[in-house]
Design a protein around this motif. Structure first.
Motif, PDB file in Angstrom:
ATOM      1  N   THR A 104       0.919  -1.137  -0.095  1.00 36.66           N
ATOM      2  CA  THR A 104      -0.065  -0.054   0.097  1.00 36.66           C
ATOM      3  C   THR A 104       0.871   1.324  -0.001  1.00 36.66           C
ATOM      4  OG1 THR A 104      -0.080  -0.234   2.447  1.00 36.66           O
ATOM      5  CG2 THR A 104      -2.026  -1.131   1.068  1.00 36.66           C
ATOM      6  N   ALA A 105       2.179   1.178   0.438  1.00 33.41           N
ATOM      7  CA  ALA A 105       2.760   2.371   0.647  1.00 33.41           C
ATOM      8  C   ALA A 105       3.202   2.731  -0.741  1.00 33.41           C
ATOM      9  CB  ALA A 105       4.047   2.358   1.489  1.00 33.41           C
ATOM     10  N   LEU A 106       3.775   1.690  -1.545  1.00 33.63           N
ATOM     11  CA  LEU A 106       4.192   2.126  -3.144  1.00 33.63           C
ATOM     12  C   LEU A 106       2.845   2.479  -3.887  1.00 33.63           C
ATOM     13  CD1 LEU A 106       6.281   2.028  -5.046  1.00 33.63           C
ATOM     14  CD2 LEU A 106       5.871  -0.407  -5.470  1.00 33.63           C
ATOM     15  N   ARG A 107       1.777   1.822  -3.642  1.00 40.07           N
ATOM     16  CA  ARG A 107       0.465   2.211  -4.290  1.00 40.07           C
ATOM     17  C   ARG A 107       0.062   3.411  -4.060  1.00 40.07           C
ATOM     18  NH1 ARG A 107      -3.461  -2.149  -2.460  1.00 40.07           N
ATOM     19  NH2 ARG A 107      -4.965  -0.583  -3.280  1.00 40.07           N
ATOM     20  N   ARG A 108       0.277   4.036  -2.611  1.00 37.56           N
ATOM     21  CA  ARG A 108      -0.265   5.376  -2.534  1.00 37.56           C
ATOM     22  C   ARG A 108       0.744   6.322  -3.108  1.00 37.56           C
ATOM     23  NH1 ARG A 108       0.894   4.981   2.588  1.00 37.56           N
ATOM     24  NH2 ARG A 108      -1.121   4.327   3.231  1.00 37.56           N
ATOM     25  N   ASP A 109       1.994   6.076  -3.133  1.00 41.74           N
ATOM     26  CA  ASP A 109       3.093   7.051  -3.850  1.00 41.74           C
ATOM     27  C   ASP A 109       2.740   7.201  -5.132  1.00 41.74           C
ATOM     28  OD1 ASP A 109       4.311   7.563  -1.304  1.00 41.74           O
ATOM     29  OD2 ASP A 109       6.091   6.015  -1.770  1.00 41.74           O
ATOM     30  N   ILE A 110       2.277   6.068  -5.837  1.00 43.89           N
ATOM     31  CA  ILE A 110       2.068   6.387  -7.225  1.00 43.89           C
ATOM     32  C   ILE A 110       0.844   6.783  -7.591  1.00 43.89           C
ATOM     33  CG2 ILE A 110       2.001   4.977  -9.420  1.00 43.89           C
ATOM     34  CD1 ILE A 110       3.927   2.738  -8.191  1.00 43.89           C
ATOM     35  N   ALA A 111       0.001   6.416  -6.722  1.00 45.40           N
ATOM     36  CA  ALA A 111      -1.418   7.038  -6.836  1.00 45.40           C
ATOM     37  C   ALA A 111      -1.400   8.508  -6.770  1.00 45.40           C
ATOM     38  CB  ALA A 111      -2.490   6.408  -5.900  1.00 45.40           C
ATOM     39  N   ALA A 112      -0.484   9.041  -5.819  1.00 41.34           N
ATOM     40  CA  ALA A 112      -0.486  10.390  -5.833  1.00 41.34           C
ATOM     41  C   ALA A 112      -0.033  11.194  -6.685  1.00 41.34           C
ATOM     42  CB  ALA A 112       0.497  10.606  -4.269  1.00 41.34           C
ATOM     43  N   ALA A 113       1.186  10.569  -7.245  1.00 43.54           N
ATOM     44  CA  ALA A 113       1.691  11.153  -8.538  1.00 43.54           C
ATOM     45  C   ALA A 113       0.698  11.298  -9.699  1.00 43.54           C
ATOM     46  CB  ALA A 113       3.115  10.370  -8.982  1.00 43.54           C
ATOM     47  N   ILE A 114      -0.120  10.240  -9.896  1.00 45.45           N
ATOM     48  CA  ILE A 114      -1.138  10.165 -10.787  1.00 45.45           C
ATOM     49  C   ILE A 114      -2.282  11.098 -10.469  1.00 45.45           C
ATOM     50  CG2 ILE A 114      -3.110   8.881 -11.694  1.00 45.45           C
ATOM     51  CD1 ILE A 114      -1.273   6.337 -11.386  1.00 45.45           C
ATOM     52  N   ARG A 115      -2.630  11.496  -9.257  1.00 45.67           N
ATOM     53  CA  ARG A 115      -3.649  12.542  -8.888  1.00 45.67           C
ATOM     54  C   ARG A 115      -2.892  13.866  -9.124  1.00 45.67           C
ATOM     55  NH1 ARG A 115      -7.057  11.486  -3.512  1.00 45.67           N
ATOM     56  NH2 ARG A 115      -7.924   9.432  -4.147  1.00 45.67           N
ATOM     57  N   LYS A 116      -1.575  13.827  -9.097  1.00 42.01           N
ATOM     58  CA  LYS A 116      -0.895  15.342  -9.146  1.00 42.01           C
ATOM     59  C   LYS A 116      -0.854  15.539 -10.765  1.00 42.01           C
ATOM     60  CE  LYS A 116       3.749  17.469  -8.571  1.00 42.01           C
ATOM     61  NZ  LYS A 116       5.180  17.171  -8.253  1.00 42.01           N
TER      62      LYS A 116
END
Length: 250
Positions: A104-116
């Motif tokens: 989940t930590a890696l998924r969260r980081d990538i999801a944050a970048a996608i949202r950005k």
């Protein structure tokens, strides 16, 4: 006795072109240059925006260099390499090279970048156990590729990682495709010809890494590797050298 008909390889379809923004997510500096920088060059030439996200700085990638020295060097090489193909946005997540953990930590980081960055197209590298056959893939590639495929959906769900919204990153459900470079089962391709020379120069910017990898002349090594890869896909793409992707629609 009649011979069995020869089965023709399935043709690769052209990649979609009705998009404006892409985000490429990989584990290490050089992953995109070995995989799809030639396609990126063509896309940026056409006015599309492409951003790069690297999970690590590649600090464990050169045996003869300590990580504290290697990481900043490879970051500089990656930024220079990206600039060759028209990419100016290069970000790093600072996961540890070689020991990236899927979760989940890696998924969260990538999801944050996608949202950005709000891309319509997300690009990553082969997430499967092998490169086809018996050539084993690395743990970092598998973890980042799989997490990227998952994060493309996570980014659009307000109830997954709600803390991202608190950071001003609103859900983005606009990812239409995830394109996997380096797949042994590609479905689509981009003509490599317009971007081939810049893809060679882009990979060549990773000179310290290449010189630690092989005794071959770096430019010869880059031209041979990229040229052979592009030519392998030509039979399935109208005879044109190509950068191939496995495309997942959303």
């Amino acid at each position: 006795m009649t011979s069995e008909p020869t089965q023709q390889p399935q043709q690769l379809r052209p990649m979609p072109t009705d998009w404006q923004r892409a985000l490429a997510v990989v584990a290490h500096p050089d992953d995109l240059e070995y995989g799809c920088a030639g396609a990126v060059a063509g896309w940026t030439d056409g006015g599309r925006e492409v951003a790069y996200l690297l999970a690590t700085r590649g600090e464990a990638g050169i045996d003869g260099l300590e990580p504290d020295t290697c990481g900043p060097l490879r970051e500089r090489e990656q930024r220079a390499s990206a600039a060759v193909v028209g990419v100016t946005t290069v970000e790093f997540l600072d996961h540890r090279d070689g020991v990236i953990e899927y979760g989940t930590a890696l998924r969260r980081d990538i999801a944050a970048a996608i949202r950005k960055h709000r891309p319509e197209l997300v690009i990553t590298l082969n997430h499967r156990d092998t490169w086809g056959g018996v050539t084993w893939n690395t743990p970092d590639h598998r973890a980042v590729g799989r997490a990227t495929l998952d994060a493309a959906g996570d980014a659009g769900n307000r109830w997954i990682f709600p803390e991202l919204a608190e950071r001003g990153l609103a859900p983005w459900d606009g990812v239409r495709w995830v394109a996997v470079a380096g797949s042994s089962t590609p479905t689509h391709a981009v003509d490599a010809t317009p971007g081939m020379e810049r893809s060679v120069q882009s990979l060549l910017e990773h000179r310290a890494y290449i010189e630690g990898l092989t005794d071959e002349d770096p430019e010869t090594y880059c031209r041979t590797f990229l040229g052979q890869n592009a030519q392998r896909s030509a039979e399935r793409f109208g005879g044109k050298p190509a950068v191939a992707f496995e495309l997942f629609s959303r």
